[in-house]
Design an enzyme around this catalytic site. Structure first.
Site, short mmCIF file in Angstrom:
data_model
loop_
_atom_site.label_atom_id
_atom_site.label_comp_id
_atom_site.label_asym_id
_atom_site.label_seq_id
_atom_site.Cartn_x
_atom_site.Cartn_y
_atom_site.Cartn_z
N ASP A 82 80.07 -77.54 -79.00
CA ASP A 82 78.79 -78.20 -78.81
C ASP A 82 77.85 -77.69 -79.91
OD1 ASP A 82 76.62 -79.57 -77.53
OD2 ASP A 82 76.06 -77.68 -76.56
N ASP A 84 73.77 -78.09 -79.85
CA ASP A 84 72.49 -77.59 -79.39
C ASP A 84 72.64 -76.45 -78.39
OD1 ASP A 84 70.75 -79.41 -80.83
OD2 ASP A 84 71.49 -80.98 -79.50
#
Length: 291
Positions: A82, A84
């Site tokens: 991922d 963020d």
């Protein structure tokens, strides 16, 4: 020994002492420990899966992360990460919203989405709609204030140096994932597309939206293309939209995760940085690569 318990200290607040490691080793009936980096990380081989309560009690609330892996196949051939609050330390959409004067409103929706309280795609459309008319230069301004999470460069460089495929797969936007991938060295990046009219954002996002199922499917597809079994994959993320890929990965790591993720994922990094993912694969610090 069939299992390995890896201890990783948050060096900003503590040091992993030999006495602490031995105390944990005795609690889980492990073999003598193997140092991965003095004061930071160590492996404890175990015959059986170590008891989590025994580990926690032996650590005495010290800011030390622990991850259990099977001794065989620890080093993974695929990393799916991922972006963020994982590879970068911020939520780029929330920071972009500051330039539109709606940061608080968008942050509130982000939190509900990351906690699994509302549908991700629905939340993304709602947040992007609030950015309609925002000048495109706000994207570049947001990028300039975006910072990498410590350990991100070492994680990707080391795995690539050992022939792993690395992919950034985000529910965020390609404007940012392209820049992060280029800076950190990811082989691929996949994310959503912010639509614009050449001058400003239209308040729309390209369809189909890359959501939790798309993240999982991307991991599965990349593993198949690489000829890898699921146990040879590593995924890392922090929010509810990462849960599906974390569950299907051979090693799914919840990184400073939201409560819903922390409750459901066994392998967690709550205190340290992304170097912990290399230690969990058995890499000593001396083997870490620099980009």
């Amino acid at each position: 020994m069939r299992y390995v318990l890896t201890l990783v200290a948050a060096r900003s607040s503590t040091s992993l002492t030999p006495a602490m490691i031995r105390r944990v080793g005795e609690a889980v009936r492990g073999d003598p420990f193997i140092s991965l980096n003095d004061g930071e990380a160590a492996d404890i081989p175990c015959a059986d899966p170590p008891d989590s309560i025994a580990i926690q009690q032996a650590l005495e609330n010290a800011p030390v992360d622990w991850i259990v892996t099977k001794a065989r196949g620890r080093r993974k051939g695929l990393l799916v990460a991922d972006m963020d609050s994982t590879i970068v330390s911020s939520e780029t959409l929330d920071e972009l919203a500051a330039f539109a004067g709606v940061k608080a409103e968008i942050e509130a929706i982000t939190q509900r989405s990351m906690n699994g309280e509302i549908d991700f795609a629905e939340a993304l459309r709602a947040r992007v709609s609030m950015l309609r008319g925002l000048n495109l230069d706000a994207l570049e301004k947001t990028w300039k204030q975006t910072r990498l999470t410590p350990g991100a460069m070492e994680l990707v460089a080391t795995m690539r140096a050992h022939n792993a495929l690395t992919a950034l797969v985000s529910g965020g936007f390609t404007f940012f994932t392209a820049k992060v991938a280029a800076l950190v060295g990811f082989d691929q990046h996949h994310a959503n597309v912010l639509l614009d009219d050449g001058t400003a954002l239209t308040g729309e996002v390209g369809e189909p939206i890359l959501d939790r199922d798309a993240k999982k499917h991307t991991l599965v597809r990349l593993a198949e293309e690489r000829g890898l079994k699921p146990h040879a994959t590593l995924a890392v993320g922090d929010g509810a939209n990462d849960l599906a890929m974390l569950r299907v990965a051979g090693l799914g790591v919840a990184f400073h995760a939201k409560p819903i993720v922390a409750r459901e994922v066994k392998a967690r990094v709550d205190h340290g940085n992304l170097r912990a993912l290399l230690f969990a694969q058995g890499y000593p610090a001396s083997a870490f690569a620099k980009q």
